[in-house]
Design an enzyme around this catalytic site. Sequence first.
Site, short mmCIF file in Angstrom:
data_model
loop_
_atom_site.label_atom_id
_atom_site.label_comp_id
_atom_site.label_asym_id
_atom_site.label_seq_id
_atom_site.Cartn_x
_atom_site.Cartn_y
_atom_site.Cartn_z
CG HIS A 234 -2.01 1.04 1.12
ND1 HIS A 234 -3.31 0.81 1.52
CD2 HIS A 234 -1.98 2.32 0.66
CE1 HIS A 234 -4.03 1.91 1.31
NE2 HIS A 234 -3.23 2.84 0.81
CG ASN B 135 -9.46 8.67 5.80
OD1 ASN B 135 -10.10 8.27 6.77
ND2 ASN B 135 -9.94 8.67 4.57
CG LEU C 25 5.39 5.60 -5.53
CD1 LEU C 25 6.36 4.94 -6.49
CD2 LEU C 25 6.12 6.08 -4.28
NE ARG C 26 0.47 11.46 -2.82
CZ ARG C 26 -0.58 10.96 -2.19
NH1 ARG C 26 -1.48 10.25 -2.86
NH2 ARG C 26 -0.73 11.14 -0.90
CG HIS D 183 -10.37 3.55 1.74
ND1 HIS D 183 -9.31 4.38 2.02
CD2 HIS D 183 -11.45 4.15 2.28
CE1 HIS D 183 -9.73 5.43 2.70
NE2 HIS D 183 -11.03 5.32 2.87
CG ASP E 290 -2.20 4.58 3.60
OD1 ASP E 290 -2.03 4.96 2.42
OD2 ASP E 290 -3.24 4.85 4.24
CG ASP F 225 -6.23 3.61 -0.68
OD1 ASP F 225 -6.80 3.31 0.37
OD2 ASP F 225 -5.23 4.35 -0.73
CG PHE G 57 -7.09 12.79 5.70
CD1 PHE G 57 -7.28 12.52 7.05
CD2 PHE G 57 -8.09 13.47 5.01
CE1 PHE G 57 -8.45 12.91 7.68
CE2 PHE G 57 -9.25 13.87 5.63
CZ PHE G 57 -9.45 13.59 6.98
O1 DOR Z 1 -4.24 9.12 4.90
C1 DOR Z 1 -4.54 8.79 3.75
N1 DOR Z 1 -3.92 9.32 2.66
N2 DOR Z 1 -5.51 7.89 3.57
C2 DOR Z 1 -6.00 7.58 2.34
O2 DOR Z 1 -6.90 6.76 2.27
C3 DOR Z 1 -5.48 8.27 1.14
C4 DOR Z 1 -4.11 8.75 1.36
C5 DOR Z 1 -3.61 9.71 0.28
O3 DOR Z 1 -3.76 9.40 -0.90
O4 DOR Z 1 -3.04 10.75 0.63
ZN ZN Z 2 -3.84 4.69 0.87
#
Ligand code: DOR
Ligand code: ZN
Length: 424
Positions: A60, A278, A63-64, A179, A305, A152, A323
């Site tokens: 999990h 989250n 990467l953006r 999720h 995560d 997710d 988050f």
């Molecule tokens: O904390 C979180 N960040 N929970 C998620 O479900 C998504 C994630 C994000 O993509 O930043």
């Molecule tokens: Zn996630």
Amino acid sequence: MRLIIKEGYIVDPVNNLIGEADILIEEGIIKKINKKIEENVDNIISAKDRIVMPALIDLHVHLREPGREDKETILTGTEAASKGGITTILVMPNTDPAIDSPEAVRLLKERIKRTARIDVLIASTITLRREGKVLVDFEALKKEGVVAITDDGSSVDDENLLLKAMQEAKEKDLLLLLHCEDKSLSSKGMVNLGVISTRLGLRGIPKEAEYRRVERDIKLSKKINAPIHITHVSCKESVDLIAKAKKEGIRVTCDTAPHYFSLTEEELLNFDTNKKVNPPLRKKEDLLAIKEALKEGIIDCIASDHAPHTEHEKEVEFENAEFGTIGLETELAVAITYLVEPGLIDWCKLVELFCINPSKILKIDKGTLAIGKPAELIILDPSKEWVVKKDDFLSLSKNSAFLGMRLKGKVEYTIYKGKIIYPF
Ligand code: DOR
Ligand code: ZN
């Protein structure tokens, strides 16, 4: 290239290799594991008083790329992973644009091929643009190499649609990663609902938002005997539901993230936005339930995560902060510090949680130090203590919930396909 790792303490429960031995690696492959290996080689690493174990697999990771390369790229994210002892990650599809089509997957694969330092497995969304309305083309995505599907960041609200997705995922042998969050219950919440949310004056997220969805998704899985994987389990009730489902033989697996077994909602009393995640940090009793579930095998694995965000998205009022916490470079040490050190689990169990079980869930042939297999392993100093500092992160974003914490256990070398990829 021939390499010997000398006198390390080997932890490989699958092959029942536990104890001091030498490892010979040749052409990227583990050739020999013996008490003593004396051969002419190009490189010798002394691993005296070090743990040698399979490299980690993290299922999990955000990467953006594409879309938010200012937060993290495939290059920086996989370099960070290598520092954390990880050589395989599953990347989440909530990028911009989302990974929801064969074209998007092709583009991502090209970028991975060009810049990734480790194995990057691809998850696509369940629904187009993660909108929860139209299912993606499972067949085409599978053909393109996708191994998992997930929305997710959100949950699929429409039961019938999710049921169809479960059926398709089962037929196509795709991992369905869920999720669990009922947004009509979490609405605009930011922290766990309770005394702390009241004291902070912030809108709370009730646990029901998570566990009612866990309950529903287990029910759907049972209905059609389809496997599901529930990600980032954070509260006791979810654990109890999953334990009960497993007992009944329902095909459910799950993971939790290090912040859910090391931090509680109390940590938010200073409004630290790096701890805004989250699902939210919960109470002590939840943390204890998560720990127990890791020990008992109710929670199958640990995943970071890893959710990178820039300073200008985190250093704002709590309400407006994104988050997520980064986690690739700290997850192993957090687990050692909070699970192994206090004696809750041993090193074999740690390898199960980080290597063996994620391999099984992803159906990849990894997580062991078998002879004849590619060498993917780490050398770790188990007694090295270190403090988590912003400047030390390789990750492009520095939003760690663990900043300032003293952790135990540091990766000294990460070996991937027989080559030292960390330090580099
Ligand atoms: O904390 C979180 N960040 N929970 C998620 O479900 C998504 C994630 C994000 O993509 O930043
Ligand atoms: Zn996630």
